[in-house]
Design a protein around this motif. Structure first.
Motif, short mmCIF file in Angstrom:
data_model
loop_
_atom_site.label_atom_id
_atom_site.label_comp_id
_atom_site.label_asym_id
_atom_site.label_seq_id
_atom_site.Cartn_x
_atom_site.Cartn_y
_atom_site.Cartn_z
N ARG A 85 -35.05 -2.05 56.22
CA ARG A 85 -36.07 -2.69 57.03
C ARG A 85 -35.50 -3.97 57.63
O ARG A 85 -34.72 -4.68 56.99
CB ARG A 85 -37.30 -3.05 56.20
CG ARG A 85 -38.46 -3.63 57.01
CD ARG A 85 -39.58 -4.08 56.11
NE ARG A 85 -39.23 -5.34 55.44
CZ ARG A 85 -39.71 -5.69 54.27
NH1 ARG A 85 -40.53 -4.91 53.61
NH2 ARG A 85 -39.36 -6.86 53.74
N GLN A 86 -35.90 -4.27 58.87
CA GLN A 86 -35.47 -5.49 59.53
C GLN A 86 -36.69 -6.16 60.17
O GLN A 86 -37.29 -5.62 61.10
CB GLN A 86 -34.42 -5.21 60.61
CG GLN A 86 -33.90 -6.49 61.27
CD GLN A 86 -32.88 -6.22 62.36
OE1 GLN A 86 -32.95 -5.23 63.07
NE2 GLN A 86 -31.90 -7.11 62.49
N ASN A 87 -37.04 -7.32 59.66
CA ASN A 87 -38.04 -8.13 60.32
C ASN A 87 -37.41 -8.77 61.55
O ASN A 87 -36.21 -9.01 61.60
CB ASN A 87 -38.59 -9.18 59.37
CG ASN A 87 -39.48 -8.57 58.30
OD1 ASN A 87 -38.98 -7.98 57.34
ND2 ASN A 87 -40.76 -8.67 58.47
N SER A 88 -38.23 -9.07 62.53
CA SER A 88 -37.74 -9.54 63.83
C SER A 88 -36.81 -10.73 63.69
O SER A 88 -37.16 -11.74 63.08
CB SER A 88 -38.93 -9.91 64.71
OG SER A 88 -38.48 -10.35 65.98
N GLY A 89 -35.60 -10.58 64.23
CA GLY A 89 -34.63 -11.67 64.23
C GLY A 89 -34.02 -11.98 62.88
O GLY A 89 -33.41 -13.04 62.71
N ARG A 90 -34.15 -11.08 61.92
CA ARG A 90 -33.64 -11.32 60.58
C ARG A 90 -32.60 -10.26 60.19
O ARG A 90 -32.32 -9.32 60.93
CB ARG A 90 -34.80 -11.27 59.58
CG ARG A 90 -35.96 -12.17 59.91
CD ARG A 90 -35.60 -13.63 59.80
NE ARG A 90 -35.29 -14.03 58.45
CZ ARG A 90 -36.19 -14.42 57.56
NH1 ARG A 90 -37.46 -14.44 57.89
NH2 ARG A 90 -35.82 -14.79 56.35
N GLY A 91 -32.03 -10.41 59.02
CA GLY A 91 -31.10 -9.42 58.49
C GLY A 91 -31.83 -8.21 57.95
O GLY A 91 -33.06 -8.17 57.91
#
Lengths: 113, 108
Positions: free
Chosen positions: B36-42
């Motif tokens: 999973r990737q939250n917006s603008g994150r790793g």
């Protein structure tokens, strides 16, 4: 607090300039990786390192260089030869290269001035 | 390449509904992972399923793997607004090959 850190969060590059992205981990992992992510896309592997003083090219290594002088550090240099460097860069590590699960840093967004 | 391809590219649902996203790949694999990737994150690792497994659960996540069809699905049950993120499948060991991802929006 164990994990992977990347710095800076944002980086601006001028034409013809080399820039270096930092990646540090204190997880005692042997393997480290660099990925590039373009908007709306998946990740593509740039370089990876299975052990200190060793690294291999990934699928899109042209215009990039790396070093692995210390276990905890795997810096990525985006050279002037990389003509389209604007992207989100992610560093990851795994216990060993034969371990499937990778742990990711928060990323560095590189923009061209 | 063993590229995973995901479907749909984008999914929008109401809180409490289930979300299903699919991944297809091209060659034989030893395992398949979902991140999973939250917006603008790793990326954050969610679950790994091995080629000899057909189904795996982790909390509200259910992953299935059909090696004959070279496909996997990720089901998120009783979705929450906090599940809003992009979800990627990945195949391989070491040199992971990622799909292009499914962007999930859960509306409160």
């Amino acid at each position: 607090d164990g994990g992977i850190t990347q710095s800076p969060k944002y980086l601006f590059r001028k034409e013809g300039q080399n820039v270096t992205l930092s990646c540090e981990q204190n997880l005692n992992h042997d393997a480290m990786y660099w990925y590039r992510q373009d908007p709306g896309q998946g990740l593509r592997l740039i370089y990876y390192s299975q052990i200190v003083n060793d690294f291999q090219k990934g699928d899109i290594a042209e215009g990039y260089s790396v070093s692995r002088e210390k276990k905890e550090s795997f810096p990525l240099t985006v050279t002037s030869a990389q003509k389209n460097p604007t992207a989100f860069y992610l560093c990851a590590s795994s216990i060993r290269s034969d371990q499937e699960t990778q742990y990711f840093g928060p990323g560095t967004r590189l923009l061209v001035l | 390449s063993q590229q995973g391809e995901e479907d749909p590219q984008a999914l929008s649902i109401q809180e409490g509904e289930n979300a299903t996203m699919n991944c297809s790949y091209k060659t034989s694999i030893n395992n398949l992972q979902w991140y999973r990737q939250n917006s603008g994150r790793g990326l954050v690792h969610l679950i790994l399923i091995r080629s000899n497994e057909r189904e795996k659960h982790s909390g509200r996540l259910r992953v299935t793997l059909d090696t004959s069809k070279k496909s996997s699905s990720l089901l998120i049950t009783a979705s929450r607004a906090a599940d809003t993120a992009s979800y990627f499948c990945a195949v391989g060991t070491g040199k992971l090959i990622f799909g292009q991802g499914t962007t999930l929006q859960v509306k409160p």
